[in-house]
Design a protein around this motif. Structure first.
Motif, short mmCIF file in Angstrom:
data_model
loop_
_atom_site.label_atom_id
_atom_site.label_comp_id
_atom_site.label_asym_id
_atom_site.label_seq_id
_atom_site.Cartn_x
_atom_site.Cartn_y
_atom_site.Cartn_z
N UNK A 157 30.15 12.03 -3.90
CA UNK A 157 29.65 10.79 -3.49
C UNK A 157 27.77 11.14 -3.41
N UNK A 158 27.17 10.26 -3.61
CA UNK A 158 25.74 10.38 -3.82
C UNK A 158 24.56 9.49 -3.26
N UNK A 159 23.86 9.58 -2.55
CA UNK A 159 22.76 8.68 -2.09
C UNK A 159 21.39 9.11 -2.29
N UNK A 160 20.72 8.00 -2.59
CA UNK A 160 19.09 8.12 -2.63
C UNK A 160 18.28 7.37 -1.70
N UNK A 161 17.35 8.30 -1.07
CA UNK A 161 16.73 7.47 0.11
C UNK A 161 15.08 7.82 -0.21
N UNK A 162 14.08 6.69 0.46
CA UNK A 162 12.92 6.80 0.15
C UNK A 162 12.38 8.13 0.81
N UNK A 163 12.87 8.54 1.92
CA UNK A 163 12.30 9.88 2.60
C UNK A 163 12.76 11.28 1.80
N UNK A 164 13.68 11.08 0.76
CA UNK A 164 14.18 12.08 0.09
C UNK A 164 14.68 13.22 1.18
N UNK A 165 15.00 12.71 1.98
CA UNK A 165 15.94 13.42 3.36
C UNK A 165 17.40 13.28 2.95
N UNK A 166 18.17 14.38 3.82
CA UNK A 166 19.70 14.57 3.76
C UNK A 166 20.08 12.99 4.40
N UNK A 167 21.39 12.85 3.64
CA UNK A 167 21.90 11.35 4.02
C UNK A 167 23.05 11.90 4.70
N UNK A 168 23.99 10.77 5.39
CA UNK A 168 25.34 11.15 6.08
C UNK A 168 26.25 10.15 5.28
N UNK A 169 27.43 10.95 5.02
CA UNK A 169 28.88 10.37 4.95
C UNK A 169 29.41 9.91 6.04
N UNK A 170 29.66 8.82 6.56
CA UNK A 170 30.21 8.71 7.75
C UNK A 170 31.82 9.28 7.93
N UNK A 171 31.94 9.89 8.88
CA UNK A 171 33.41 10.16 9.22
C UNK A 171 34.22 9.86 10.56
N UNK A 172 33.47 8.68 10.96
CA UNK A 172 34.05 8.15 12.32
C UNK A 172 35.38 7.39 12.11
N UNK A 173 35.95 7.12 13.00
CA UNK A 173 37.30 6.36 12.99
C UNK A 173 36.91 5.19 12.52
N UNK A 174 35.98 4.36 12.89
CA UNK A 174 35.91 3.00 12.20
C UNK A 174 35.58 2.95 10.77
N UNK A 175 35.00 3.79 10.33
CA UNK A 175 34.61 3.81 8.89
C UNK A 175 34.71 5.31 8.32
N UNK A 176 36.21 5.66 8.31
CA UNK A 176 36.45 6.85 7.57
C UNK A 176 36.26 7.08 6.43
N UNK A 177 35.68 8.08 5.57
CA UNK A 177 35.70 8.20 4.46
C UNK A 177 37.12 9.04 4.09
N UNK A 178 37.84 8.58 2.73
CA UNK A 178 39.08 9.21 2.45
C UNK A 178 39.29 8.97 0.88
N UNK A 179 40.43 9.95 0.62
CA UNK A 179 40.51 10.15 -0.64
C UNK A 179 42.27 10.28 -0.95
N UNK A 180 42.85 9.90 -1.78
CA UNK A 180 44.22 9.72 -1.88
C UNK A 180 44.53 9.63 -3.39
N UNK A 181 45.76 9.69 -3.58
CA UNK A 181 46.81 9.44 -4.74
C UNK A 181 47.96 9.37 -4.68
N UNK A 182 48.92 8.82 -5.60
CA UNK A 182 50.23 8.92 -5.69
C UNK A 182 50.66 8.76 -7.13
N UNK A 183 51.82 9.30 -7.69
CA UNK A 183 52.30 9.33 -8.79
C UNK A 183 52.73 7.87 -9.09
N UNK A 184 52.62 7.41 -10.32
CA UNK A 184 53.19 6.14 -10.63
C UNK A 184 54.41 6.27 -11.39
N UNK A 185 55.33 5.44 -10.69
CA UNK A 185 56.64 5.64 -11.46
C UNK A 185 56.68 4.96 -12.80
N UNK A 186 57.19 5.63 -13.94
CA UNK A 186 57.24 5.18 -15.41
C UNK A 186 58.77 5.26 -15.72
#
Length: 186
Positions: A157-186
């Motif tokens: 993940x990457x963000x760019x701000x005018x202030x050049x300060x740190x950014x936040x990736x949301x981890x709250x329950x309404x907007x959780x960041x997530x990552x997942x995968x599953x194998x495709x049946x062939x």
């Protein structure tokens, strides 16, 4: 209509193909019956999410720290390195995150990547925000990816701000960041 009742069907000689029906036929299982040994399963699979906000440096690709698993069928996701290390096969990989700038009207751009062995193989960049700068932006990415059994995958993940300060990736329950995968049946 006739009924055939048997316990086992074997080929007359040696190994080979046993054919049920012919082209255009439908083979139906009775109520409560189950099929085993046909096709494959969508495993390994996992889904992990960010359990709290993640701070990322301005204009720097950072690995999404999805540190809490909802499920992981084969223990192929590492919650300390945030890497998916699957067996060989084709996988549907997906992720989403919301990135917020330090203040209102400060976000110039946001980006999400799927990386394979540390190199970006797919990138999603949000629209250029410079003319109408929001406080935050949501991103999602998904694709079919081929793994060889030694590959690992992460989400950047990457963000760019005018202030050049740190950014936040949301981890709250309404907007959780997530990552997942599953194998495709062939």
């Amino acid at each position: 209509m006739s009924t055939l009742k048997v316990d086992t069907i074997l080929k007359r000689t040696g190994t080979g193909t046993i054919t049920l029906g012919q082209s255009g036929d439908t083979i139906a299982l009775g109520s409560g019956a189950s099929a085993t040994g046909f096709g494959g399963v969508n495993t390994p699979s996992f889904h992990a999410y960010l359990s709290g906000n993640q701070t990322i440096s301005d204009n720097t690709i950072t690995v999404l720290a999805a540190n809490t698993e909802t499920f992981d069928t084969a223990s192929d996701y590492d919650t300390s390195t945030y890497r998916f290390l699957p067996a060989a096969g084709k996988y549907w990989i997906y992720a989403a995150a919301s990135i917020y700038a330090p203040s209102l009207s400060d976000l110039n751009s946001a980006q999400m990547n799927i990386t394979k062995n540390g190199s970006t193989i797919l990138r999603h960049t949000a629209p250029d925000y410079r003319d109408n700068k929001p406080y935050g932006g949501g991103l999602s990415i998904a694709s079919i990816i081929v793994a060889n059994g030694t590959d690992y995958f992460t989400i950047g993940v990457k963000g760019n701000s005018d202030s050049n300060n740190n950014l936040t990736v949301s981890g709250n329950s309404e907007q959780p960041a997530y990552f997942g995968a599953f194998k495709i049946i062939e």
